[in-house]
Design an enzyme around this catalytic site. Structure first.
Site, PDB file in Angstrom:
ATOM      1  N   ASP A  16      31.904  44.487  33.776  1.00 38.54           N
ATOM      2  CA  ASP A  16      31.348  44.976  35.040  1.00 38.54           C
ATOM      3  C   ASP A  16      30.504  46.240  34.824  1.00 38.54           C
ATOM      4  O   ASP A  16      30.817  47.057  33.960  1.00 38.54           O
ATOM      5  CB  ASP A  16      32.506  45.265  36.009  1.00 38.54           C
ATOM      6  CG  ASP A  16      32.005  45.429  37.438  1.00 38.54           C
ATOM      7  OD1 ASP A  16      30.881  45.005  37.740  1.00 38.54           O
ATOM      8  OD2 ASP A  16      32.754  46.000  38.258  1.00 38.54           O
ATOM      9  N   ARG A  20      24.823  48.635  38.036  1.00 40.10           N
ATOM     10  CA  ARG A  20      24.804  50.092  38.231  1.00 40.10           C
ATOM     11  C   ARG A  20      24.168  50.802  37.038  1.00 40.10           C
ATOM     12  O   ARG A  20      23.468  51.794  37.182  1.00 40.10           O
ATOM     13  CB  ARG A  20      26.232  50.608  38.487  1.00 40.10           C
ATOM     14  CG  ARG A  20      26.674  50.392  39.926  1.00 40.10           C
ATOM     15  CD  ARG A  20      28.156  50.555  40.086  1.00 40.10           C
ATOM     16  NE  ARG A  20      28.877  49.447  39.464  1.00 40.10           N
ATOM     17  CZ  ARG A  20      30.166  49.487  39.153  1.00 40.10           C
ATOM     18  NH1 ARG A  20      30.856  50.568  39.374  1.00 40.10           N
ATOM     19  NH2 ARG A  20      30.747  48.428  38.621  1.00 40.10           N
ATOM     20  N   SER A  61      31.147  34.152  37.592  1.00 39.35           N
ATOM     21  CA  SER A  61      32.297  33.698  38.389  1.00 39.35           C
ATOM     22  C   SER A  61      31.856  32.691  39.451  1.00 39.35           C
ATOM     23  O   SER A  61      30.659  32.586  39.762  1.00 39.35           O
ATOM     24  CB  SER A  61      32.969  34.898  39.072  1.00 39.35           C
ATOM     25  OG  SER A  61      32.190  35.322  40.163  1.00 39.35           O
ATOM     26  N   ASN A  64      29.890  34.435  41.933  1.00 34.62           N
ATOM     27  CA  ASN A  64      28.571  34.987  41.593  1.00 34.62           C
ATOM     28  C   ASN A  64      27.408  34.141  42.116  1.00 34.62           C
ATOM     29  O   ASN A  64      26.268  34.611  42.168  1.00 34.62           O
ATOM     30  CB  ASN A  64      28.426  35.178  40.068  1.00 34.62           C
ATOM     31  CG  ASN A  64      29.207  36.357  39.537  1.00 34.62           C
ATOM     32  OD1 ASN A  64      29.635  36.372  38.389  1.00 34.62           O
ATOM     33  ND2 ASN A  64      29.418  37.379  40.368  1.00 34.62           N
ATOM     34  N   TRP A  65      27.678  32.898  42.540  1.00 32.74           N
ATOM     35  CA  TRP A  65      26.609  32.070  43.115  1.00 32.74           C
ATOM     36  C   TRP A  65      26.039  32.714  44.372  1.00 32.74           C
ATOM     37  O   TRP A  65      24.916  32.439  44.767  1.00 32.74           O
ATOM     38  CB  TRP A  65      27.124  30.665  43.483  1.00 32.74           C
ATOM     39  CG  TRP A  65      27.493  29.831  42.295  1.00 32.74           C
ATOM     40  CD1 TRP A  65      28.757  29.455  41.932  1.00 32.74           C
ATOM     41  CD2 TRP A  65      26.619  29.250  41.316  1.00 32.74           C
ATOM     42  NE1 TRP A  65      28.715  28.689  40.784  1.00 32.74           N
ATOM     43  CE2 TRP A  65      27.413  28.546  40.393  1.00 32.74           C
ATOM     44  CE3 TRP A  65      25.232  29.274  41.114  1.00 32.74           C
ATOM     45  CZ2 TRP A  65      26.886  27.860  39.295  1.00 32.74           C
ATOM     46  CZ3 TRP A  65      24.701  28.590  40.014  1.00 32.74           C
ATOM     47  CH2 TRP A  65      25.521  27.896  39.133  1.00 32.74           C
ATOM     48  N   ILE A 194      41.031  42.487  39.687  1.00 33.26           N
ATOM     49  CA  ILE A 194      41.028  41.344  38.755  1.00 33.26           C
ATOM     50  C   ILE A 194      39.880  40.401  39.104  1.00 33.26           C
ATOM     51  O   ILE A 194      39.380  39.668  38.252  1.00 33.26           O
ATOM     52  CB  ILE A 194      42.403  40.648  38.782  1.00 33.26           C
ATOM     53  CG1 ILE A 194      43.452  41.598  38.185  1.00 33.26           C
ATOM     54  CG2 ILE A 194      42.389  39.345  37.988  1.00 33.26           C
ATOM     55  CD1 ILE A 194      44.840  41.059  38.130  1.00 33.26           C
TER      56      ILE A 194
END
Ligand code: FPP
Length: 264
Positions: A16, A20, A61, A64-65, A194
């Site tokens: 992650d 940013r 994930s 994420n779509w 998570i």
């Protein structure tokens, strides 16, 4: 004396902070992902050098779509172009590529690149790189429950078949059934979540959170995570004393026998 964990066999990573990292530098988000992909390559090397057996990377994930189309397209195109370029290096390092998640929803070009990487590295055995793509922990558990129900429906005594399933046998119905249980889950980027990654194995894996954005995560940070893990006591509901006596080969005395209310 205490019972400490040594090297994790299976490390899972939520990479992650790419967005940013890019924003901080006034760069497009995709540049952050590009740097993130380069970091993914590095962490596989670090893990291979340390003797870790499996490393799972949460690359895309099921959620994420819902990102902007341009970002999804960019991620898919990164996958399709970068993965084939890595095959030679992975052969040299003994990296076997595997996939967790439903890749049939990915663009054909990305699917082909993944399949090629999996096929060409299938005989390698030093370390497994598990690419988690279109993966979601809830989706995995739900698919496992359906698979178990279908299996039970084919048995002569359906109720007895269902009763025979315990936590360990249920894992056999999950996508991760042929992976080692996750020992250490690292998340970079400062968030303490998570995010639907490895939910089943999250029950007893050790969690490690780093404030660094993923592209800034360095070997020292990875080694700090491993050192932190090595100092953890993984009790799985038991007591320290039980672990110590098990490690020294002694038989547990009755006074340490686990009662239901001790197993917390
Ligand atoms: C999370 O950072 C990262 C992702 C959703 C994608 C991870 C992908 C890579 C590291 C590149 C390699 C993978 C592929 C598919 C080529 P974020 O974008 O949520 O960062 P933010 O929280 O700072 O916005």
């Amino acid at each position: 004396m205490s019972a400490k964990s040594a090297l994790p066999r299976h490390v899972a990573v939520v990479m992650d902070g790419n967005g940013r990292w890019a924003k901080q530098r006034s760069l497009p988000r995709l540049e952050g992902h590009r740097r993130g992909a380069a970091k993914a390559r590095q962490i596989v090397e670090w893990a291979a050098d340390c003797g870790i057996r499996q490393i799972s990377l949460f690359a895309f994930s099921t959620e994420n779509w819902s990102r902007p189309k341009i970002e999804v397209r960019g991620l898919m195109s990164l996958l399709a172009t970068l993965l084939p370029r890595e095959i030679a290096a992975m052969q040299q390092k003994g990296v076997r590529v595997r996939v967790l998640g439903d890749i049939t929803a990915l663009p054909k070009k990305a699917q082909k690149a993944i399949e090629k990487a999996c096929t060409e590295t299938a005989a390698n055995s030093h370390i497994d790189l598990v690419l988690c793509l279109n993966y979601g922990g809830q989706q995995e558990v739900m698919a496992g429950a359906k698979r178990m129900c279908r299996w039970a429906a084919e048995q002569e005594d359906v109720a007895a078949a269902l009763d025979s399933i315990d936590v360990s046998r249920f894992r056999n119905f999950l996508w991760c059934d042929d992976l080692l249980p996750v020992d250490l889950l690292i998340r970079t980027g400062g968030e303490h979540r998570i995010s639907n990654f490895f939910l089943w194995d999250a029950a007893y894996c050790e969690l490690y959170f780093s404030h660094r954005y993923w592209p800034d995560f360095e070997r020292d940070d990875f080694e700090a995570a491993l050192a932190d893990y090595a100092g953890r006591e993984r009790r799985f509901g038991k007591t320290s004393e039980q672990l110590i006596s098990e490690q020294s080969g002694e038989k547990c005395s009755d006074s340490f026998a686990v009662r239901g209310d001790d197993a917390l």
